[in-house]
Design an enzyme around this catalytic site. Structure first.
Site, short mmCIF file in Angstrom:
data_model
loop_
_atom_site.label_atom_id
_atom_site.label_comp_id
_atom_site.label_asym_id
_atom_site.label_seq_id
_atom_site.Cartn_x
_atom_site.Cartn_y
_atom_site.Cartn_z
CB CYS A 2 -0.91 0.01 1.23
SG CYS A 2 -1.98 -1.43 1.37
N GLY A 28 -0.87 0.73 -5.04
CA GLY A 28 -2.18 0.15 -4.78
C GLY A 28 -3.23 0.75 -5.66
CG ASN A 101 3.02 -0.32 2.97
OD1 ASN A 101 2.54 -1.34 2.49
ND2 ASN A 101 4.20 0.14 2.61
N GLY A 102 1.74 -2.75 5.16
CA GLY A 102 2.43 -3.90 5.73
C GLY A 102 1.46 -4.99 6.12
CE1 TYR A 257 5.77 -5.78 -10.63
CE2 TYR A 257 4.82 -5.31 -8.48
CZ TYR A 257 4.67 -5.52 -9.83
OH TYR A 257 3.43 -5.47 -10.40
CB THR A 303 9.23 -3.02 -12.89
OG1 THR A 303 7.82 -2.85 -12.78
CG2 THR A 303 9.89 -2.66 -11.58
CG ASP A 365 9.13 -9.41 -15.90
OD1 ASP A 365 9.14 -8.22 -15.54
OD2 ASP A 365 8.09 -10.08 -15.97
CG ASP A 366 9.78 -6.98 -12.14
OD1 ASP A 366 9.29 -7.85 -11.40
OD2 ASP A 366 9.09 -6.30 -12.91
#
Length: 504
Positions: A2, A28, A101-102, A257, A303, A365-366
């Protein structure tokens, strides 16, 4: 994952909060919310959707006050209702709102404690509401009618003693100010800055420095592991270490990412870290595939571009943009439901045939998480006429669940779980597959300087969970719960479809 933001200003902060959330939208896309404070009154708007869709002119006019917090949420299984959009609010004590966030790894235990010991009711399945109530209870323990910064820091210390897992949070205490705090390992990012106005100094706390920059604030520094930063209503900044044994172990997947490349997290440039990832991955390719026949390096947007560009430079192979992205489709990794992810890939990307036809292509790709997107993109390259399709991941194999706020908690969903590289290559349809080595990734991201960040949470790659409380039994329960939630989603989707057919 988030995005969070908090501002204590000298003029209305509604537009600044909105602008900050749009900059953090990559963190998000499922829901957004803002809560502001004007005197002793609170004003809130939150709903499912992108920032631009959640707030219209009338909502913005209603968000009054010079202080506020905001949140953008990404979806997890079973967590997509508007009721679980943030910020959350409790009226006692003082009136506290919080954006988080978490993920708390001991949320169920805390929920029980809050009910039995603290006499508090939790109304959603969100661990963010649990975190808010723990903070509220610790703040209430002061027993004071009027708070000061010492009471707030003591409450944050209580949160650290009780909560386990990852959390970066901003909490607004009505009539007092905004406090931002970070878990003792600093797993999730948080930074703060200031700007001068004619009326005085304004402060801002955010998930990433790019939001600080975009709003014309000057970055002061990152919030340290276990630290709390409190900005009072008069615009005074207070900071205090509130954890007993803080230790820097930030999530390395932020650099792989999640974070924007123009952000600096814990003193580490995300852009430069990704450049170094590409350089080290190229070195590995030259070591294990010295006589390679790669004709062109093509990134999978967005990314991986930075890593792919540096990789192509070191390999001495031409770099080309082979996929054009529809920017009005969300990030597939953070979309709810595997069927939606599958459907969205071809809507999101379109191949430029001329860059593939007759060539041996290295796609970069990442990372590779579930493998579904990688498989479809490799097939798109073949359909565009590629002779051979090689695949490179700037990160090591994702083999283990994440429990700190990233939506990949079930090991069975991860294509890297219980498979070697040859088996993964066959599963996604690549002619050859190369992964970054974990020591090289750590070296690429490490910053040896003032912050001395040289170790990270690498659990998704190594299975080593930094909080020390994640057991096999915990992971098994988490996977069972996720399976139940996924089945509920499918049943709900089938019921909606049946209803649509019946209506027709």
């Amino acid at each position: 994952m988030c995005g969070i933001i908090g501002i204590v200003g000298t003029s209305p902060v509604n537009q600044a909060l909105y602008d900050g959330l749009t900059v953090l939208q990559h963190r998000g896309q499922d829901a957004a919310g803002i809560m502001t404070c004007d005197g002793g009154r609170l004003f809130m708007r939150k709903e499912n959707g992108l920032v631009r869709d959640v707030f219209d002119a009338q909502h913005m006019i209603g968000l009054r006050g010079n202080m506020g917090i905001g949140h953008v949420r990404y979806p997890t299984a079973g967590c997509s209702s508007a009721a679980e959009a943030q910020p959350f609010y409790v009226n006692s004590p003082y009136g506290i709102s919080l954006a988080h966030n978490g993920n708390l790894t001991n949320a169920e235990q805390l929920k029980q404690e809050l009910f039995v010991e603290d006499r508090r009711h939790i109304n959603t399945t969100s661990d963010s509401e649990v975190l808010l109530n723990v903070f509220a209870h610790e703040l209430q323990a002061s027993g004071k009618l009027r708070l000061n910064e010492e009471d707030i820091f003591t409450a944050v210390a209580g949160v650290h003693r009780r909560c386990r897992g990852a959390y970066a949070a901003v909490a607004m205490i009505t009539g007092y100010g905004i406090v931002g705090f970070r878990d003792p390992f600093a797993i999730r990012p948080m930074v703060f800055g200031k700007r001068e106005s004619e009326q005085g100094v304004e402060y801002m706390i955010a998930s990433e420095s790019v939001a600080i920059d975009a709003l014309g604030f000057e970055t002061i520094r990152d919030v340290a592991p276990g630290e709390a930063v409190f900005i009072d209503m008069a615009g005074n900044l207070h900071a205090r270490q509130c954890a007993e044994h803080p230790l820097y172990r930030p999530c390395i997947f932020e650099h792989v990412y999640f974070a924007r490349p123009d952000s600096i997290i814990d003193g580490i440039s995300v852009y430069k870290a990704r450049l170094r990832m590409g350089e080290r991955l190229a070195s590995k390719i030259l070591r294990v595939f010295p006589d390679h026949d790669i004709d062109v390096v093509i990134p999978i947007p967005d990314t991986s571009r930075t890593s792919a560009l540096q990789l192509s430079y070191k390999l001495g192979v031409v770099y080309r943009e082979g996929f054009i992205k529809n920017r009005y489709i969300g990030r597939t990794f953070i979309m709810p439901g595997q069927q939606m992810r599958k459907k969205s890939v071809r809507q999101k990307l379109n191949a430029i045939d001329l860059e593939f036809r007759g060539k041996n292509v290295l796609l970069v790709d990442d990372s590779i998480v579930r493998g579904t997107t990688s498989e479809q993109i490799i097939q798109m390259a073949r359909d565009a006429g590629a002779n051979k399709v090689y695949f490179a991941s700037a990160a090591p194999p994702v083999r283990y669940p994440n429990v700190y706020g990233i939506d990949m908690p079930a090991a069975s969903e991860l294509i890297g779980h219980n498979r070697n590289e040859e088996e993964i290559a066959r599963a996604i349809g690549a002619d050859w597959l190369v992964y970054q080595d974990l020591p090289d990734l750590i070296e690429a991201v490490s910053r040896k300087g003032r912050l001395n960040v040289t170790d990270f949470d690498t659990a998704v790659f190594s299975g080593d969970y930094v909080t020390g409380d994640v057991t096999p039994d915990y992971l098994e329960k988490l996977e069972r719960r996720r399976g139940d939630l996924v089945r509920e989603e499918r049943q709900a989707g089938a019921a909606n479809l049946d209803g649509l057919h019946n209506h027709r």
